[in-house]
Design a protein around this motif. Structure first.
Motif, mmCIF file in Angstrom:
data_model
loop_
_atom_site.group_PDB
_atom_site.id
_atom_site.type_symbol
_atom_site.label_atom_id
_atom_site.label_comp_id
_atom_site.label_asym_id
_atom_site.label_seq_id
_atom_site.Cartn_x
_atom_site.Cartn_y
_atom_site.Cartn_z
ATOM 1 N N VAL A 11 1.326 -1.612 -0.086
ATOM 2 C CA VAL A 11 0.209 0.041 -0.269
ATOM 3 C C VAL A 11 1.005 1.244 0.093
ATOM 4 C CG1 VAL A 11 -0.364 0.560 2.886
ATOM 5 C CG2 VAL A 11 -2.428 1.266 1.067
ATOM 6 N N PHE A 25 -2.276 11.510 -0.331
ATOM 7 C CA PHE A 25 -3.380 11.893 -0.366
ATOM 8 C C PHE A 25 -4.500 12.461 1.012
ATOM 9 C CE2 PHE A 25 -7.875 10.620 -2.032
ATOM 10 C CZ PHE A 25 -8.019 11.598 -3.437
ATOM 11 N N THR A 59 -9.398 12.393 2.942
ATOM 12 C CA THR A 59 -10.781 11.708 3.929
ATOM 13 C C THR A 59 -10.742 12.601 5.040
ATOM 14 O OG1 THR A 59 -10.685 9.837 3.465
ATOM 15 C CG2 THR A 59 -11.533 9.673 5.615
ATOM 16 N N GLY A 87 -16.349 10.871 5.075
ATOM 17 C CA GLY A 87 -15.626 9.016 5.229
ATOM 18 C C GLY A 87 -16.282 8.873 3.543
ATOM 19 N N SER A 88 -17.266 7.969 3.069
ATOM 20 C CA SER A 88 -17.913 7.399 2.167
ATOM 21 C C SER A 88 -18.335 8.802 1.865
ATOM 22 C CB SER A 88 -18.805 7.007 2.797
ATOM 23 O OG SER A 88 -18.238 5.297 3.341
ATOM 24 N N ALA A 124 -17.459 11.368 0.903
ATOM 25 C CA ALA A 124 -15.824 11.959 0.568
ATOM 26 C C ALA A 124 -16.644 13.856 -0.099
ATOM 27 C CB ALA A 124 -15.530 12.069 -0.900
ATOM 28 N N PHE A 177 -13.801 17.567 -7.053
ATOM 29 C CA PHE A 177 -14.388 15.896 -6.115
ATOM 30 C C PHE A 177 -13.945 15.297 -7.570
ATOM 31 C CE2 PHE A 177 -17.705 13.348 -5.394
ATOM 32 C CZ PHE A 177 -18.101 13.490 -4.768
ATOM 33 N N MET A 225 -12.662 11.724 -7.525
ATOM 34 C CA MET A 225 -13.357 10.744 -7.889
ATOM 35 C C MET A 225 -12.541 9.977 -8.784
ATOM 36 S SD MET A 225 -15.687 10.472 -6.002
ATOM 37 C CE MET A 225 -15.612 10.548 -4.674
ATOM 38 N N ALA A 226 -11.517 10.311 -9.919
ATOM 39 C CA ALA A 226 -11.156 9.993 -11.317
ATOM 40 C C ALA A 226 -9.711 9.583 -10.935
ATOM 41 C CB ALA A 226 -10.647 10.795 -11.910
ATOM 42 N N ASP A 232 -10.810 5.277 -8.896
ATOM 43 C CA ASP A 232 -11.105 4.611 -9.953
ATOM 44 C C ASP A 232 -9.295 4.476 -10.310
ATOM 45 O OD1 ASP A 232 -13.616 5.428 -10.197
ATOM 46 O OD2 ASP A 232 -13.423 6.556 -11.926
ATOM 47 N N ARG A 255 -8.365 2.082 -7.385
ATOM 48 C CA ARG A 255 -8.999 1.110 -6.814
ATOM 49 C C ARG A 255 -8.147 -0.086 -6.877
ATOM 50 N NH1 ARG A 255 -14.210 4.548 -6.371
ATOM 51 N NH2 ARG A 255 -14.405 5.087 -4.305
ATOM 52 N N GLU A 295 -9.711 3.143 0.413
ATOM 53 C CA GLU A 295 -10.182 3.609 -1.462
ATOM 54 C C GLU A 295 -11.986 2.899 -1.319
ATOM 55 O OE1 GLU A 295 -7.443 3.838 -3.986
ATOM 56 O OE2 GLU A 295 -5.557 3.715 -2.447
ATOM 57 N N GLY A 296 -12.659 3.515 -0.193
ATOM 58 C CA GLY A 296 -14.336 3.155 -0.497
ATOM 59 C C GLY A 296 -13.937 2.079 -0.338
ATOM 60 N N ILE A 335 -19.718 1.003 -1.050
ATOM 61 C CA ILE A 335 -19.263 2.424 -1.432
ATOM 62 C C ILE A 335 -19.067 1.309 -2.820
ATOM 63 C CG2 ILE A 335 -18.036 4.081 -2.374
ATOM 64 C CD1 ILE A 335 -20.380 5.062 -0.341
ATOM 65 N N VAL A 349 -21.129 2.580 -6.739
ATOM 66 C CA VAL A 349 -20.757 2.673 -7.801
ATOM 67 C C VAL A 349 -21.007 1.823 -8.858
ATOM 68 C CG1 VAL A 349 -18.228 3.121 -9.259
ATOM 69 C CG2 VAL A 349 -18.341 4.056 -6.607
HETATM 70 N N1 CAA Z 1 -14.942 10.241 -11.934
HETATM 71 C C1 CAA Z 1 -15.624 11.534 -12.715
HETATM 72 N N2 CAA Z 1 -16.466 12.064 -11.962
HETATM 73 C C2 CAA Z 1 -17.193 11.801 -11.517
HETATM 74 C C3 CAA Z 1 -17.458 10.121 -10.778
HETATM 75 C C4 CAA Z 1 -15.814 9.530 -11.163
HETATM 76 N N3 CAA Z 1 -15.221 8.185 -10.941
HETATM 77 N N4 CAA Z 1 -18.181 10.117 -10.129
HETATM 78 C C5 CAA Z 1 -18.407 11.099 -9.494
HETATM 79 N N5 CAA Z 1 -18.424 11.947 -10.208
HETATM 80 C C6 CAA Z 1 -18.721 13.169 -10.873
HETATM 81 C C7 CAA Z 1 -20.550 13.335 -10.929
HETATM 82 O O1 CAA Z 1 -20.315 12.816 -11.783
HETATM 83 C C8 CAA Z 1 -21.392 14.044 -10.290
HETATM 84 O O2 CAA Z 1 -20.658 15.661 -11.019
HETATM 85 P P1 CAA Z 1 -21.725 16.403 -10.996
HETATM 86 O O3 CAA Z 1 -21.555 17.249 -10.775
HETATM 87 O O4 CAA Z 1 -21.376 17.370 -12.568
HETATM 88 O O5 CAA Z 1 -22.717 16.196 -11.254
HETATM 89 C C9 CAA Z 1 -20.501 14.779 -9.369
HETATM 90 O O6 CAA Z 1 -18.591 14.454 -9.557
HETATM 91 C C10 CAA Z 1 -20.747 14.391 -8.082
HETATM 92 O O7 CAA Z 1 -21.026 12.605 -7.993
HETATM 93 P P2 CAA Z 1 -22.167 11.995 -7.022
HETATM 94 O O8 CAA Z 1 -23.673 12.580 -6.923
HETATM 95 O O9 CAA Z 1 -22.225 10.363 -7.744
HETATM 96 O O10 CAA Z 1 -21.625 11.615 -5.716
HETATM 97 P P3 CAA Z 1 -21.550 11.435 -4.389
HETATM 98 O O11 CAA Z 1 -21.646 12.601 -3.519
HETATM 99 O O12 CAA Z 1 -23.028 11.218 -4.316
HETATM 100 O O13 CAA Z 1 -20.447 11.132 -4.381
HETATM 101 C C11 CAA Z 1 -19.161 8.299 -3.917
HETATM 102 C C12 CAA Z 1 -20.246 9.985 -4.849
HETATM 103 C C13 CAA Z 1 -19.737 6.949 -4.976
HETATM 104 C C14 CAA Z 1 -20.224 7.879 -2.408
HETATM 105 C C15 CAA Z 1 -18.219 8.844 -3.614
HETATM 106 O O14 CAA Z 1 -18.907 10.041 -2.316
HETATM 107 C C16 CAA Z 1 -16.927 8.070 -2.928
HETATM 108 O O15 CAA Z 1 -16.662 7.321 -3.804
HETATM 109 N N6 CAA Z 1 -17.316 7.884 -1.727
HETATM 110 C C17 CAA Z 1 -16.371 7.115 -1.124
HETATM 111 C C18 CAA Z 1 -15.122 8.226 -1.254
HETATM 112 C C19 CAA Z 1 -13.595 7.177 -0.736
HETATM 113 O O16 CAA Z 1 -13.377 5.804 -2.018
HETATM 114 N N7 CAA Z 1 -13.030 7.497 -0.031
HETATM 115 C C20 CAA Z 1 -11.476 6.790 0.022
HETATM 116 C C21 CAA Z 1 -10.125 7.842 0.718
HETATM 117 S S1 CAA Z 1 -9.136 7.350 0.372
HETATM 118 C C22 CAA Z 1 -8.294 5.917 0.791
HETATM 119 O O17 CAA Z 1 -8.930 5.543 1.430
HETATM 120 C C23 CAA Z 1 -6.543 6.030 0.551
HETATM 121 C C24 CAA Z 1 -6.052 5.223 1.267
HETATM 122 O O18 CAA Z 1 -5.954 4.924 2.792
HETATM 123 C C25 CAA Z 1 -5.028 4.084 0.429
#
Ligand code: CAA
Length: 378
Positions: A80, A118, A121, A126-127, A129, A227, A231-232, A235, A238, A358-359, A363, A367
């Motif tokens: 990691v 990065f 959180t 958390g979830s 984001a 945001f 999200m990108a 992706d 993950r 990472e979700g 979550i 997706v």
């Molecule tokens: N790529 C690009 N844009 C994206 C996207 C993606 N994969 N997913 C969503 N978007 C865009 C949407 O198109 C939308 O755009 P508009 O405003 O133009 O409409 C915008 O983002 C908001 O999208 P949503 O309404 O779907 O967003 P949401 O608030 O409902 O959240 C979610 C969606 C999937 C639940 C998101 O919040 C999420 O992924 N949560 C989990 C967070 C996460 O993974 N955290 C991990 C932290 S890092 C970590 O853990 C690292 C570590 O320790 C190693």
């Protein structure tokens, strides 16, 4: 065409020659393997999928996944470190940075001279984001950051952080922006690293921003684009976590397989019992299925095709089966697997986080469901 098996062997040799003698010490004493990170840099692993022009290795996403898999096969924490550095800390700069930002930051991190992280959180984000409460307020040529990030992999060891903060709280997710923040910027401090259940050779801490002045040149992309950048980036992240889960499970499976051939009970190796051999057959099948999902997502990303759903599937499946495989491996070892030092006990603890970070896997299902169902009306 990349010779993946030669590359796999190179990473495997690096991992097997160096990690086992220190793995237990890193785990028991929560130590960060600085020297080994340097060895990974020397081996060209710290910027695998990035262009050579910026001191990356110019390899592909599948090679990166194989590297994380092979390191995690020996030590999930080390896997990691590479994953968070490469796909979370470096990707947003490589992909969304302008030329000036890429020239300034990429060579140091893609070569591994510096470590990246990065910061997304927060306690209330958390979830969800999009609930980011850290703020960035424009002040002349700078933004002033205030807030706190939690659970940040590679902190406080990392030098370069991509941090998400709200520049316009009224706009919700469309008011979040991404910034490159350097470790030594005044007002940027860290908590003590967390005392974690597993992946203890990686470090994880909180970031605290107290009126941190970040030059406007460090805004990644446009204001309000943060945001989508997050999200990108996730992706791709993950794929790294899926590879980490796969590697942890592969290590546990191989050890259990060897033990099942050696351990004699009732006058025969325990692997001769269907209770054990069927477990091993299931473990091997789950690992193959997870591997196909991980490499598929990596290949789609490499080909610039949509891969968000496939990365979520890979992360969800590989981490779910990693827990099952490690559990079965420990069961095969019996009482001796429950002891520290056998490796399987550490892998069992290391595997758990892959279903959470990472979700969460819940979550990932959100997706995947949003991709297969599309937008539905109430
Ligand atoms: N790529 C690009 N844009 C994206 C996207 C993606 N994969 N997913 C969503 N978007 C865009 C949407 O198109 C939308 O755009 P508009 O405003 O133009 O409409 C915008 O983002 C908001 O999208 P949503 O309404 O779907 O967003 P949401 O608030 O409902 O959240 C979610 C969606 C999937 C639940 C998101 O919040 C999420 O992924 N949560 C989990 C967070 C996460 O993974 N955290 C991990 C932290 S890092 C970590 O853990 C690292 C570590 O320790 C190693």
């Amino acid at each position: 065409m990349t010779d993946y098996e030669t590359f796999r062997q190179k990473v495997r040799t690096l991992a097997e020659d160096n990690i086992p003698p220190m793995a237990m010490d890193l785990d028991l004493n929560d130590k960060f393997p600085r020297e080994f990170v340097k060895q990974m840099a020397d081996a060209g692993l710290m910027g695998l999928p990035y262009e050579t022009e910026y001191e990356g290795a110019g390899a592909d996403v599948k090679s990166y996944a194989i590297a994380v898999e092979e390191l995690s096969r020996v030590d999930g924490g080390i896997g990691v470190i590479l994953s968070a550095h490469t796909s979370l800390g470096t990707y947003p700069i490589a992909h969304f940075g302008n030329e000036e930002q890429k020239r300034k930051y990429l060579p140091d991190i893609a070569s591994g001279r510096k470590l990246a992280a990065f910061g997304l959180t927060e306690e209330n984000a958390g979830s969800d984001a999009g609930g980011t409460e850290t703020t960035a307020v424009k002040d002349g040529d700078d933004y002033i950051l205030n807030g706190r990030k939690i659970f940040i992999t590679n902190a406080p060891e990392a030098d370069t952080y991509v941090v998400f903060a709200s520049t316009d709280p009224a706009k919700g997710t469309r008011g979040i922006s991404a910034f490159i923040v350097e470790k030594d910027m005044p007002g940027f401090t860290f908590s003590k690293p967390y005392d974690k259940m597993g992946i203890r050779s990686s470090c994880t801490a909180e970031l605290q921003f107290d009126n941190v002045r970040v030059p406007k040149e460090n805004l990644l992309g446009l204001e309000g684009q943060g945001f989508k950048i997050a999200m990108a980036t996730l992706d791709g992240g993950r794929i790294g976590i899926a590879a980490q889960a796969l590697g942890i499970a592969q290590g546990a499976y191989e050890d259990a397989l060897a033990y099942a051939k050696e351990r004699v009970q009732f006058g025969a190796p325990i692997g001769m019992n269907q209770g054990i051999s069927f477990k091993l057959a299931d473990m091997a099948t789950k690992l193959e299925a997870a591997r196909l999902l991980v490499y598929q997502a990596a290949e789609l990303k490499q080909a610039s095709k949509p891969y968000s759903k496939e990365a979520a599937m890979a992360k969800m499946y590989a981490s779910d089966i990693a827990l099952e495989v490690c559990n079965d491996a420990l069961q095969i070892f019996g009482g001796s697997g429950y002891l520290k030092g056998m490796g399987v006990e550490r892998r069992y603890r290391d595997a758990k986080i892959t279903t959470i970070y990472e979700g969460t896997n819940e979550i990932q299902r959100v997706v995947i469901a949003s991709h297969i169902l599309g937008k539905m009306k109430k």
